[in-house]
Write a protein that holds these residues in place. Structure first.
Motif, PDB file in Angstrom:
ATOM      1  N   VAL A  78       0.846  -1.191   0.000  1.00  0.00           N
ATOM      2  CA  VAL A  78       0.000   0.000   0.000  1.00  0.00           C
ATOM      3  C   VAL A  78       0.883   1.244   0.000  1.00  0.00           C
ATOM      4  N   TYR A  79       0.264   2.381  -0.289  1.00  0.00           N
ATOM      5  CA  TYR A  79       0.948   3.662  -0.124  1.00  0.00           C
ATOM      6  C   TYR A  79       1.053   3.951   1.372  1.00  0.00           C
ATOM      7  N   GLN A  80       2.244   4.210   1.850  1.00  0.00           N
ATOM      8  CA  GLN A  80       2.480   4.398   3.274  1.00  0.00           C
ATOM      9  C   GLN A  80       2.412   5.876   3.653  1.00  0.00           C
ATOM     10  N   GLY A  81       1.883   6.129   4.854  1.00  0.00           N
ATOM     11  CA  GLY A  81       1.950   7.460   5.444  1.00  0.00           C
ATOM     12  C   GLY A  81       1.116   8.518   4.764  1.00  0.00           C
ATOM     13  N   GLU A  82       0.062   8.136   4.068  1.00  0.00           N
ATOM     14  CA  GLU A  82      -0.785   9.100   3.384  1.00  0.00           C
ATOM     15  C   GLU A  82      -2.139   9.223   4.075  1.00  0.00           C
ATOM     16  N   ASP A  83      -2.828  10.303   3.829  1.00  0.00           N
ATOM     17  CA  ASP A  83      -4.136  10.577   4.402  1.00  0.00           C
ATOM     18  C   ASP A  83      -5.196   9.776   3.646  1.00  0.00           C
ATOM     19  N   ALA A  84      -5.781   8.798   4.312  1.00  0.00           N
ATOM     20  CA  ALA A  84      -6.748   7.924   3.649  1.00  0.00           C
ATOM     21  C   ALA A  84      -8.089   8.606   3.401  1.00  0.00           C
ATOM     22  N   THR A  85      -8.285   9.805   3.926  1.00  0.00           N
ATOM     23  CA  THR A  85      -9.538  10.511   3.669  1.00  0.00           C
ATOM     24  C   THR A  85      -9.513  11.246   2.331  1.00  0.00           C
ATOM     25  N   VAL A  86      -8.322  11.349   1.726  1.00  0.00           N
ATOM     26  CA  VAL A  86      -8.164  12.065   0.471  1.00  0.00           C
ATOM     27  C   VAL A  86      -8.114  11.069  -0.687  1.00  0.00           C
ATOM     28  N   GLU A  87      -8.857  11.341  -1.746  1.00  0.00           N
ATOM     29  CA  GLU A  87      -8.870  10.461  -2.910  1.00  0.00           C
ATOM     30  C   GLU A  87      -7.453  10.278  -3.456  1.00  0.00           C
ATOM     31  N   ARG A  88      -7.092   9.011  -3.790  1.00  0.00           N
ATOM     32  CA  ARG A  88      -5.729   8.689  -4.223  1.00  0.00           C
ATOM     33  C   ARG A  88      -5.708   8.275  -5.690  1.00  0.00           C
ATOM     34  N   ASP A  89      -5.087   9.100  -6.520  1.00  0.00           N
ATOM     35  CA  ASP A  89      -4.936   8.757  -7.922  1.00  0.00           C
ATOM     36  C   ASP A  89      -3.984   7.569  -8.066  1.00  0.00           C
ATOM     37  N   ARG A  90      -4.168   6.800  -9.127  1.00  0.00           N
ATOM     38  CA  ARG A  90      -3.324   5.648  -9.456  1.00  0.00           C
ATOM     39  C   ARG A  90      -3.271   4.636  -8.301  1.00  0.00           C
ATOM     40  N   LEU A  91      -4.389   4.502  -7.635  1.00  0.00           N
ATOM     41  CA  LEU A  91      -4.466   3.563  -6.516  1.00  0.00           C
ATOM     42  C   LEU A  91      -4.230   2.136  -6.988  1.00  0.00           C
ATOM     43  N   TRP A  92      -4.562   1.862  -8.248  1.00  0.00           N
ATOM     44  CA  TRP A  92      -4.420   0.516  -8.811  1.00  0.00           C
ATOM     45  C   TRP A  92      -2.968   0.053  -8.899  1.00  0.00           C
ATOM     46  N   GLU A  93      -2.017   0.915  -8.629  1.00  0.00           N
ATOM     47  CA  GLU A  93      -0.608   0.510  -8.651  1.00  0.00           C
ATOM     48  C   GLU A  93      -0.163  -0.133  -7.342  1.00  0.00           C
ATOM     49  N   ARG A  94      -1.086  -0.261  -6.391  1.00  0.00           N
ATOM     50  CA  ARG A  94      -0.859  -0.981  -5.140  1.00  0.00           C
ATOM     51  C   ARG A  94      -1.992  -2.002  -4.966  1.00  0.00           C
TER      52      ARG A  94
END
Length: 224
Positions: A78-94
């Motif tokens: 997963v992407y580490q240390g990011e705010d999960a309340t904010v929409e994450r572009d390119r999420l499919w890369e994890r």
């Protein structure tokens, strides 16, 4: 909970009278009553991943479409240390589960994409394959989601609660179209486990999930 992987692919969405906010706990009564489908088919090859067999179930009422995912895993990426309340572009890369939902079966080039990662990062997109670019990243469905990780059993679970007003209108006897996907593991796409419920016509490395011909049927069970 019954499994179904018959052809043609159909997932039956169970009517529920009351609303339930997602918390990632899939032991609740609504999911114990729901039917489920499963998949472990590689998206772009003939491989299967039996140790990563992913289950999906659905429920609905007049206000919301609910989806649940059970995901066995080996490690989590997963992407580490990011705010999960904010929409994450390119999420499919994890690591992620995805649902492509088409409320208008006669127009399968237009549908909606929902993604949730094990750490509850999220993404929703309005997709129109006749448009360039085809994904509207500014679209906001207002969907809610939650995940849980059971490290002892090595399973992560996800729940989605999607407002019907963002999709269209549910009418009994009218089927929607849908496909489910999962991306799992570290590395680039050639090394990861890329899985699809409906078989993709273009089954080759470097392909795309955006193939409406692969969509199965989302069938709404009656409210009575």
């Amino acid at each position: 909970m019954a499994d179904s992987n018959a052809s043609p692919l159909v997932i039956v969405s169970t009517f529920v009278a009351s609303d339930t906010k997602p918390d990632g706990d899939l032991r609740k009564r609504m999911w114990s009553r729901a039917k489920s489908v499963w998949f472990n088919q590689a998206a772009f090859s003939e491989a299967h991943y039996p140790d990563f067999r992913t289950r999906v179930a659905s429920c609905w009422n007049a206000q919301f479409l609910y989806l649940a995912f059970w995901c066995p895993y080996e490690t989590l990426t997963v992407y580490q240390g990011e705010d999960a309340t904010v929409e994450r572009d390119r999420l499919w890369e994890r690591d992620v589960v995805e649902a492509f939902i088409c409320p208008e079966p006669k127009s399968t080039s237009h549908y909606y994409e929902f993604e949730v990662a094990p750490n509850n990062q999220w993404l929703d997109l309005d997709i129109d394959l006749t448009r360039r670019p085809f994904n509207d990243e500014h679209w906001d469905s207002g969907f809610e989601h939650a995940t849980r990780i059971d490290a002892s059993k090595r399973v992560w679970t996800a729940e989605m609660r999607i407002p019907i007003r963002a999709l269209g209108t549910i009418r009994e006897g009218v089927d929607w179209r849908v496909n489910f996907y999962r991306c799992d593991g570290p590395g680039d796409d050639s090394a990861r486990r890329m899985m699809s419920w409906g078989r993709l016509p273009e089954r080759k490395p470097g392909g795309t999930f955006h193939q409406p011909a692969s969509f199965g049927v989302l069938r709404f069970a009656g409210s009575s």
